[in-house]
Design a protein around this motif. Structure first.
Motif, PDB file in Angstrom:
ATOM      1  N   THR A   1     -26.106  67.677 -54.024  1.00 16.95           N
ATOM      2  CA  THR A   1     -24.802  67.741 -53.147  1.00 16.95           C
ATOM      3  C   THR A   1     -24.719  66.246 -52.447  1.00 16.95           C
ATOM      4  OG1 THR A   1     -25.375  69.875 -52.410  1.00 16.95           O
ATOM      5  CG2 THR A   1     -24.294  68.563 -50.751  1.00 16.95           C
ATOM      6  N   ALA A   2     -25.675  65.713 -52.203  1.00 19.79           N
ATOM      7  CA  ALA A   2     -25.685  64.055 -51.831  1.00 19.79           C
ATOM      8  C   ALA A   2     -24.821  63.165 -52.868  1.00 19.79           C
ATOM      9  CB  ALA A   2     -26.972  63.459 -51.663  1.00 19.79           C
ATOM     10  N   TYR A   3     -25.251  63.451 -54.137  1.00 17.66           N
ATOM     11  CA  TYR A   3     -24.288  62.959 -55.083  1.00 17.66           C
ATOM     12  C   TYR A   3     -22.704  63.151 -55.289  1.00 17.66           C
ATOM     13  CZ  TYR A   3     -23.351  60.713 -59.679  1.00 17.66           C
ATOM     14  OH  TYR A   3     -22.691  59.931 -60.700  1.00 17.66           O
ATOM     15  N   TYR A   4     -22.438  64.495 -54.951  1.00 18.15           N
ATOM     16  CA  TYR A   4     -21.346  64.688 -54.557  1.00 18.15           C
ATOM     17  C   TYR A   4     -20.545  64.198 -53.296  1.00 18.15           C
ATOM     18  CZ  TYR A   4     -17.012  68.130 -53.806  1.00 18.15           C
ATOM     19  OH  TYR A   4     -16.079  68.509 -53.778  1.00 18.15           O
ATOM     20  N   LYS A   5     -21.276  63.918 -52.402  1.00 20.26           N
ATOM     21  CA  LYS A   5     -20.729  63.389 -51.202  1.00 20.26           C
ATOM     22  C   LYS A   5     -20.296  61.841 -51.768  1.00 20.26           C
ATOM     23  CE  LYS A   5     -23.055  65.825 -47.313  1.00 20.26           C
ATOM     24  NZ  LYS A   5     -24.102  65.708 -46.384  1.00 20.26           N
ATOM     25  N   LEU A   6     -21.030  61.245 -52.351  1.00 21.21           N
ATOM     26  CA  LEU A   6     -20.798  59.763 -52.686  1.00 21.21           C
ATOM     27  C   LEU A   6     -19.763  59.758 -53.782  1.00 21.21           C
ATOM     28  CD1 LEU A   6     -24.445  58.502 -52.945  1.00 21.21           C
ATOM     29  CD2 LEU A   6     -22.642  57.931 -51.340  1.00 21.21           C
ATOM     30  N   THR A   7     -19.456  60.461 -54.836  1.00 16.37           N
ATOM     31  CA  THR A   7     -18.869  60.399 -55.944  1.00 16.37           C
ATOM     32  C   THR A   7     -17.610  61.583 -56.064  1.00 16.37           C
ATOM     33  OG1 THR A   7     -20.118  61.537 -57.476  1.00 16.37           O
ATOM     34  CG2 THR A   7     -20.567  59.184 -57.177  1.00 16.37           C
ATOM     35  N   GLY A   8     -17.757  62.721 -55.446  1.00 14.48           N
ATOM     36  CA  GLY A   8     -16.892  63.716 -55.720  1.00 14.48           C
ATOM     37  C   GLY A   8     -17.364  64.476 -57.039  1.00 14.48           C
ATOM     38  N   THR A   9     -18.191  64.194 -57.705  1.00 18.72           N
ATOM     39  CA  THR A   9     -18.573  64.800 -58.792  1.00 18.72           C
ATOM     40  C   THR A   9     -20.014  65.493 -58.688  1.00 18.72           C
ATOM     41  OG1 THR A   9     -17.779  63.269 -60.153  1.00 18.72           O
ATOM     42  CG2 THR A   9     -19.127  64.760 -61.124  1.00 18.72           C
ATOM     43  N   TYR A  10     -20.395  66.830 -58.907  1.00 16.86           N
ATOM     44  CA  TYR A  10     -21.322  67.609 -58.735  1.00 16.86           C
ATOM     45  C   TYR A  10     -22.090  67.588 -60.125  1.00 16.86           C
ATOM     46  CZ  TYR A  10     -24.442  71.220 -57.129  1.00 16.86           C
ATOM     47  OH  TYR A  10     -25.722  71.859 -56.554  1.00 16.86           O
ATOM     48  N   GLN A  11     -23.425  67.143 -60.050  1.00 22.45           N
ATOM     49  CA  GLN A  11     -24.183  67.011 -61.384  1.00 22.45           C
ATOM     50  C   GLN A  11     -25.638  67.853 -60.714  1.00 22.45           C
ATOM     51  OE1 GLN A  11     -24.897  63.306 -63.156  1.00 22.45           O
ATOM     52  NE2 GLN A  11     -22.746  62.774 -62.995  1.00 22.45           N
ATOM     53  N   GLU A  12     -25.879  68.969 -61.528  1.00 20.79           N
ATOM     54  CA  GLU A  12     -27.002  69.639 -61.212  1.00 20.79           C
ATOM     55  C   GLU A  12     -28.408  69.174 -61.425  1.00 20.79           C
ATOM     56  OE1 GLU A  12     -29.083  72.889 -59.265  1.00 20.79           O
ATOM     57  OE2 GLU A  12     -26.664  72.732 -59.790  1.00 20.79           O
ATOM     58  N   GLU A  13     -28.427  68.248 -62.469  1.00 23.94           N
ATOM     59  CA  GLU A  13     -29.747  67.519 -63.017  1.00 23.94           C
ATOM     60  C   GLU A  13     -29.908  66.304 -62.321  1.00 23.94           C
ATOM     61  OE1 GLU A  13     -31.511  69.567 -64.705  1.00 23.94           O
ATOM     62  OE2 GLU A  13     -30.244  71.013 -64.572  1.00 23.94           O
ATOM     63  N   ILE A  14     -29.134  65.893 -61.503  1.00 20.96           N
ATOM     64  CA  ILE A  14     -29.190  64.387 -60.826  1.00 20.96           C
ATOM     65  C   ILE A  14     -30.474  64.410 -60.251  1.00 20.96           C
ATOM     66  CG2 ILE A  14     -28.188  64.863 -58.648  1.00 20.96           C
ATOM     67  CD1 ILE A  14     -27.210  61.992 -60.813  1.00 20.96           C
ATOM     68  N   THR A  15     -31.344  63.118 -60.057  1.00 17.38           N
ATOM     69  CA  THR A  15     -32.654  62.905 -59.558  1.00 17.38           C
ATOM     70  C   THR A  15     -32.298  62.349 -58.240  1.00 17.38           C
ATOM     71  OG1 THR A  15     -32.908  60.877 -60.712  1.00 17.38           O
ATOM     72  CG2 THR A  15     -33.795  62.783 -61.995  1.00 17.38           C
ATOM     73  N   GLU A  16     -33.281  62.179 -57.398  1.00 16.49           N
ATOM     74  CA  GLU A  16     -33.039  61.468 -56.178  1.00 16.49           C
ATOM     75  C   GLU A  16     -32.992  59.999 -56.394  1.00 16.49           C
ATOM     76  OE1 GLU A  16     -36.665  62.268 -53.510  1.00 16.49           O
ATOM     77  OE2 GLU A  16     -36.536  64.378 -53.959  1.00 16.49           O
ATOM     78  N   ASP A  17     -33.649  59.357 -57.593  1.00 12.26           N
ATOM     79  CA  ASP A  17     -33.549  58.229 -57.768  1.00 12.26           C
ATOM     80  C   ASP A  17     -32.491  57.575 -57.965  1.00 12.26           C
ATOM     81  OD1 ASP A  17     -35.169  55.272 -58.092  1.00 12.26           O
ATOM     82  OD2 ASP A  17     -34.418  55.671 -60.041  1.00 12.26           O
ATOM     83  N   GLU A  18     -31.659  58.554 -58.928  1.00 11.27           N
ATOM     84  CA  GLU A  18     -30.408  57.823 -59.291  1.00 11.27           C
ATOM     85  C   GLU A  18     -29.152  58.142 -58.311  1.00 11.27           C
ATOM     86  OE1 GLU A  18     -30.128  59.591 -63.953  1.00 11.27           O
ATOM     87  OE2 GLU A  18     -30.234  61.085 -62.203  1.00 11.27           O
ATOM     88  N   VAL A  19     -29.374  59.106 -57.419  1.00  7.27           N
ATOM     89  CA  VAL A  19     -28.606  59.293 -55.984  1.00  7.27           C
ATOM     90  C   VAL A  19     -28.813  58.050 -55.338  1.00  7.27           C
ATOM     91  CG1 VAL A  19     -27.881  60.579 -54.071  1.00  7.27           C
ATOM     92  CG2 VAL A  19     -28.731  61.730 -56.250  1.00  7.27           C
ATOM     93  N   TYR A  20     -29.939  57.592 -55.038  1.00  5.78           N
ATOM     94  CA  TYR A  20     -30.203  56.512 -54.263  1.00  5.78           C
ATOM     95  C   TYR A  20     -29.707  55.300 -54.609  1.00  5.78           C
ATOM     96  CZ  TYR A  20     -32.973  53.123 -51.310  1.00  5.78           C
ATOM     97  OH  TYR A  20     -33.253  51.924 -50.597  1.00  5.78           O
ATOM     98  N   GLN A  21     -29.797  55.047 -56.051  1.00  4.15           N
ATOM     99  CA  GLN A  21     -29.252  53.995 -56.667  1.00  4.15           C
ATOM    100  C   GLN A  21     -27.592  53.637 -56.485  1.00  4.15           C
ATOM    101  OE1 GLN A  21     -30.930  51.259 -57.817  1.00  4.15           O
ATOM    102  NE2 GLN A  21     -32.766  52.104 -57.175  1.00  4.15           N
ATOM    103  N   LYS A  22     -27.089  55.232 -56.705  1.00  3.34           N
ATOM    104  CA  LYS A  22     -25.679  55.408 -56.368  1.00  3.34           C
ATOM    105  C   LYS A  22     -25.250  54.821 -54.966  1.00  3.34           C
ATOM    106  CE  LYS A  22     -21.679  56.181 -58.098  1.00  3.34           C
ATOM    107  NZ  LYS A  22     -20.959  55.433 -59.143  1.00  3.34           N
ATOM    108  N   LEU A  23     -26.053  55.557 -54.211  1.00  2.00           N
ATOM    109  CA  LEU A  23     -25.802  54.895 -52.588  1.00  2.00           C
ATOM    110  C   LEU A  23     -25.747  53.479 -52.487  1.00  2.00           C
ATOM    111  CD1 LEU A  23     -25.498  55.783 -49.774  1.00  2.00           C
ATOM    112  CD2 LEU A  23     -28.022  55.847 -49.475  1.00  2.00           C
TER     113      LEU A  23
END
Length: 228
Positions: A128-150
């Protein structure tokens, strides 16, 4: 003239001011001698209030140091009105009287706080956090990947904001006085170099019922507004 027989004695309307407005009403020092001209202006403002054309514009002239500004403050005290002033210069333009455009430094922080997921959001629900940043929902995304995207998104927004400066309109003392019914002193208008400014200023003072701001807003002149 005894100050106790003058201060607040020429108010022509019953108004309740806020604490900030009350702080703008001048307090006459014990040293100040109330001039006949000052009392006469207050009497004219009060006695013509019930007429079709109440006197609300007055010109005080005299050499430097003869007490014009102190006289304007005394008039405000006699009329029980908040006092503001605007000092003119040779470079004064009509927009310096009607409005100020200044950089807006608040929008970016408010935008970022509203859009970016918090660290707790990332830890509890990375997709959900990744979706807020990109508008794309990825079920297998990791915390580290989301943090780097942020971090990537924040840096991109900062670069974009550096190129695009936002501005906001702020009332000048003149507009504030017109809007709220204060006394405004326009100091030294005779030094304005551009004659077109004086023409515009004259149109604002001569039976002015309203003024149009640079934003397009139309401000009606408060009936209590006095211009010195």
């Amino acid at each position: 003239i005894n100050p106790s027989d003058f201060v607040g004695k020429y108010a022509y309307s019953e108004r309740i001011f806020t604490r900030n407005e009350e702080n703008l009403i001048p307090v006459l020092g014990d040293w100040y001698i109330i001039q006949d001209e000052v009392e006469r202006i207050c009497k004219h403002a009060q006695m013509t209030s019930n007429g079709l054309q109440p006197m609300r514009n007055f010109m005080i002239r005299g050499n430097a140091g003869t007490g014009k500004t102190d006289g304007a403050k005394a008039i405000a005290a006699g009329l029980n009105l908040p006092y503001l002033h605007l000092t003119c210069s040779a470079n004064t333009e009509i927009l310096d009287i009607l409005g100020q455009i200044i950089p807006d430094t608040n929008d970016r922080l408010e935008y970022q706080c509203a859009e970016y997921p918090t660290l707790a959001d990332i830890q509890m629900d990375p997709p959900t956090a990744y979706y807020k940043l990109t508008g794309t929902y990825q079920e297998e995304i990791t915390e580290d990947e989301v943090y780097q995207k942020l971090i990537t998104v924040i840096r991109y927004e900062e670069r974009k904001e550096e190129k695009t400066q936002r501005f906001q309109y702020v009332d000048t003392p003149f507009v504030t006085a017109m809007r709220n019914g204060y006394l405004i002193e326009l100091q030294e208008p005779n030094v304005i170099a551009n004659p077109g400014v004086l023409v515009g200023l004259n149109s604002l003072l001569d039976r002015c019922a309203s003024i149009t701001l640079p934003t397009g807003e139309i401000v009606k002149r408060h009936p209590d507004t006095v211009i010195i």
